[in-house]
Design a protein around this motif. Sequence first.
Motif, PDB file in Angstrom:
ATOM      1  N   SER A 201      34.365  12.678   3.581  1.00  0.00           N
ATOM      2  CA  SER A 201      34.858  13.203   4.850  1.00  0.00           C
ATOM      3  C   SER A 201      33.733  13.909   5.593  1.00  0.00           C
ATOM      4  O   SER A 201      32.756  14.361   4.988  1.00  0.00           O
ATOM      5  CB  SER A 201      36.019  14.179   4.620  1.00  0.00           C
ATOM      6  OG  SER A 201      37.087  13.547   3.941  1.00  0.00           O
ATOM      7  N   SER A 202      33.879  14.015   6.912  1.00  0.00           N
ATOM      8  CA  SER A 202      32.855  14.680   7.703  1.00  0.00           C
ATOM      9  C   SER A 202      33.453  15.237   8.981  1.00  0.00           C
ATOM     10  O   SER A 202      34.404  14.680   9.535  1.00  0.00           O
ATOM     11  CB  SER A 202      31.708  13.713   8.032  1.00  0.00           C
ATOM     12  OG  SER A 202      32.189  12.568   8.712  1.00  0.00           O
TER      13      SER A 202
ATOM     14  N   GLU B 255      35.536  11.417  10.001  1.00  0.00           N
ATOM     15  CA  GLU B 255      36.116  10.476   9.031  1.00  0.00           C
ATOM     16  C   GLU B 255      36.738  11.264   7.899  1.00  0.00           C
ATOM     17  O   GLU B 255      36.390  12.415   7.632  1.00  0.00           O
ATOM     18  CB  GLU B 255      35.046   9.522   8.484  1.00  0.00           C
ATOM     19  CG  GLU B 255      34.009  10.195   7.619  1.00  0.00           C
ATOM     20  CD  GLU B 255      33.062   9.213   6.949  1.00  0.00           C
ATOM     21  OE1 GLU B 255      33.315   7.991   7.042  1.00  0.00           O
ATOM     22  OE2 GLU B 255      32.076   9.659   6.331  1.00  0.00           O
ATOM     23  N   GLY B 256      37.712  10.650   7.250  1.00  0.00           N
ATOM     24  CA  GLY B 256      38.286  11.235   6.053  1.00  0.00           C
ATOM     25  C   GLY B 256      39.411  12.212   6.314  1.00  0.00           C
ATOM     26  O   GLY B 256      40.268  11.989   7.177  1.00  0.00           O
ATOM     27  N   GLU B 257      39.387  13.339   5.578  1.00  0.00           N
ATOM     28  CA  GLU B 257      40.550  14.226   5.517  1.00  0.00           C
ATOM     29  C   GLU B 257      40.100  15.672   5.338  1.00  0.00           C
ATOM     30  O   GLU B 257      39.144  15.949   4.609  1.00  0.00           O
ATOM     31  CB  GLU B 257      41.426  13.799   4.332  1.00  0.00           C
ATOM     32  CG  GLU B 257      42.722  14.545   4.158  1.00  0.00           C
ATOM     33  CD  GLU B 257      43.589  13.926   3.075  1.00  0.00           C
ATOM     34  OE1 GLU B 257      44.803  14.197   3.058  1.00  0.00           O
ATOM     35  OE2 GLU B 257      43.044  13.161   2.226  1.00  0.00           O
TER      36      GLU B 257
ATOM     37  N   ARG C  42      44.409  13.778   8.184  1.00  0.00           N
ATOM     38  CA  ARG C  42      43.723  12.609   7.617  1.00  0.00           C
ATOM     39  C   ARG C  42      43.637  11.520   8.675  1.00  0.00           C
ATOM     40  O   ARG C  42      44.649  11.130   9.265  1.00  0.00           O
ATOM     41  CB  ARG C  42      44.468  12.088   6.382  1.00  0.00           C
ATOM     42  CG  ARG C  42      43.796  10.884   5.741  1.00  0.00           C
ATOM     43  CD  ARG C  42      44.509  10.477   4.461  1.00  0.00           C
ATOM     44  NE  ARG C  42      43.943   9.275   3.873  1.00  0.00           N
ATOM     45  CZ  ARG C  42      44.404   8.660   2.790  1.00  0.00           C
ATOM     46  NH1 ARG C  42      45.455   9.174   2.152  1.00  0.00           N
ATOM     47  NH2 ARG C  42      43.831   7.568   2.329  1.00  0.00           N
TER      48      ARG C  42
ATOM     49  N   LEU D 266      37.111  15.782  13.605  1.00  0.00           N
ATOM     50  CA  LEU D 266      37.161  15.043  12.342  1.00  0.00           C
ATOM     51  C   LEU D 266      36.579  13.662  12.576  1.00  0.00           C
ATOM     52  O   LEU D 266      37.150  12.854  13.312  1.00  0.00           O
ATOM     53  CB  LEU D 266      38.604  14.948  11.833  1.00  0.00           C
ATOM     54  CG  LEU D 266      38.831  14.144  10.550  1.00  0.00           C
ATOM     55  CD1 LEU D 266      38.021  14.709   9.392  1.00  0.00           C
ATOM     56  CD2 LEU D 266      40.311  14.103  10.203  1.00  0.00           C
TER      57      LEU D 266
ATOM     58  N   SER E 236      29.624  17.381   5.723  1.00  0.00           N
ATOM     59  CA  SER E 236      30.193  16.180   5.117  1.00  0.00           C
ATOM     60  C   SER E 236      30.307  16.361   3.615  1.00  0.00           C
ATOM     61  O   SER E 236      29.699  17.259   3.025  1.00  0.00           O
ATOM     62  CB  SER E 236      29.329  14.951   5.440  1.00  0.00           C
ATOM     63  OG  SER E 236      28.020  15.115   4.906  1.00  0.00           O
TER      64      SER E 236
ATOM     65  N   THR F 284      40.668  14.115  16.655  1.00  0.00           N
ATOM     66  CA  THR F 284      40.477  12.898  15.884  1.00  0.00           C
ATOM     67  C   THR F 284      40.336  11.745  16.872  1.00  0.00           C
ATOM     68  O   THR F 284      40.442  11.934  18.086  1.00  0.00           O
ATOM     69  CB  THR F 284      41.659  12.618  14.928  1.00  0.00           C
ATOM     70  OG1 THR F 284      42.757  12.054  15.660  1.00  0.00           O
ATOM     71  CG2 THR F 284      42.124  13.893  14.238  1.00  0.00           C
TER      72      THR F 284
ATOM     73  N   LEU G 175      36.985  19.878   2.862  1.00  0.00           N
ATOM     74  CA  LEU G 175      36.779  18.456   3.093  1.00  0.00           C
ATOM     75  C   LEU G 175      37.147  17.685   1.839  1.00  0.00           C
ATOM     76  O   LEU G 175      36.699  18.027   0.741  1.00  0.00           O
ATOM     77  CB  LEU G 175      35.319  18.158   3.466  1.00  0.00           C
ATOM     78  CG  LEU G 175      34.859  18.420   4.890  1.00  0.00           C
ATOM     79  CD1 LEU G 175      34.775  19.915   5.162  1.00  0.00           C
ATOM     80  CD2 LEU G 175      33.497  17.781   5.143  1.00  0.00           C
ATOM     81  N   ASN G 176      37.930  16.647   2.011  1.00  0.00           N
ATOM     82  CA  ASN G 176      38.247  15.758   0.906  1.00  0.00           C
ATOM     83  C   ASN G 176      37.090  14.790   0.693  1.00  0.00           C
ATOM     84  O   ASN G 176      36.087  14.828   1.401  1.00  0.00           O
ATOM     85  CB  ASN G 176      39.552  15.013   1.197  1.00  0.00           C
ATOM     86  CG  ASN G 176      40.204  14.475  -0.069  1.00  0.00           C
ATOM     87  OD1 ASN G 176      39.663  14.591  -1.167  1.00  0.00           O
ATOM     88  ND2 ASN G 176      41.372  13.881   0.066  1.00  0.00           N
TER      89      ASN G 176
END
Length: 321
Positions: free
Chosen positions: A140-141, A157-159, A190, A155, A117, A175, A136-137
């Motif tokens: 994110s995790s 969460e996040g991007e 994302r 994925l 993460s 996702t 990871l942006n």
Amino acid sequence: MNGGFNQPPDIGSAVAEQAVSWLIEMQDGALSPRRQQAWEQWLQAHTEHQRAWEHIQRINQRLRGLSSPLAHAALNAPKTSSRRQAMKLLLLLGAGSALTYGLRDQLPVTPLLADFSSPVGQRRKLQLHDGSQIQLNTASSVDVKFDAQQRVIRLLEGEILLTAAQDSRPLQVLTTHGSLQPQAARLNVRQFSNHTEIAVFSGRVRLTPTVHSGPPLWVEPHQQLSFNRQAWNPPRPLDAGSGAWSDGMLVAAHMRLADFLAELARYRRGQLNCDPKVADLLISGTYPVDDSERVLELLAVSLPVRIKRFTRYWVTVEARA
């Protein structure tokens, strides 16, 4: 975690979750007289409620003696939704698997237990065992599971920006809304609450929404699209700023100020608001996501706006007087 705890008494999962919610609310601050009365009424309504309350208090005391990072973060972090979610997970897991088996998947806390993460405002690069690379942006995790038959990246969460290595084992990126199967591809993924966005820079990606009954879609290089659990939108050419975050940049091309600030807010803690009076102002340019304060200063120079700060964590962009 459960091994050192007594098995729970005969308590239903719904009642256990109610007890956890009451305890977390109390830990967030003193109850108002109305909430205090509601808690007392709940407690006295049934002996099962009383058993659950006593049991969850014992678990809470034992959690405070644990040395795990998750327990420490949940018990000592600021009073945020993530902290409350972590507490709920810990308490319910501590209450025993009989109570929590049906509840774990319903709790939005999975990212707290992710394999990898990144915190708010930071990016992280990963080199996987197969040679694939993930960036990871902010916030994110992902979970990563490789075995002899397959490679799976989930994925949570996040991007992410994924450069997929060639391997004899199939690769899946999962996702909430579907499955992606990259073929020697470089792609950006994302996840939003109600859809996922994908941008393919090279290679091809096979897309299968979660409950889609028809054939999958092949997303070709230099295409992007969004999809939900049932279907996808038509592919379109890549935006100029697709994946720019991996270089620490936020690219705006005639973007509404409200939308721009919503993107910038991902990279800073606290609340970043936009006054509706200036929401439709258009902005273009390339901005560093690692210095959001500098970006706000630039906005005040280039647009008829001012930056109003109530605190460091509560900022509003509003019309200049």
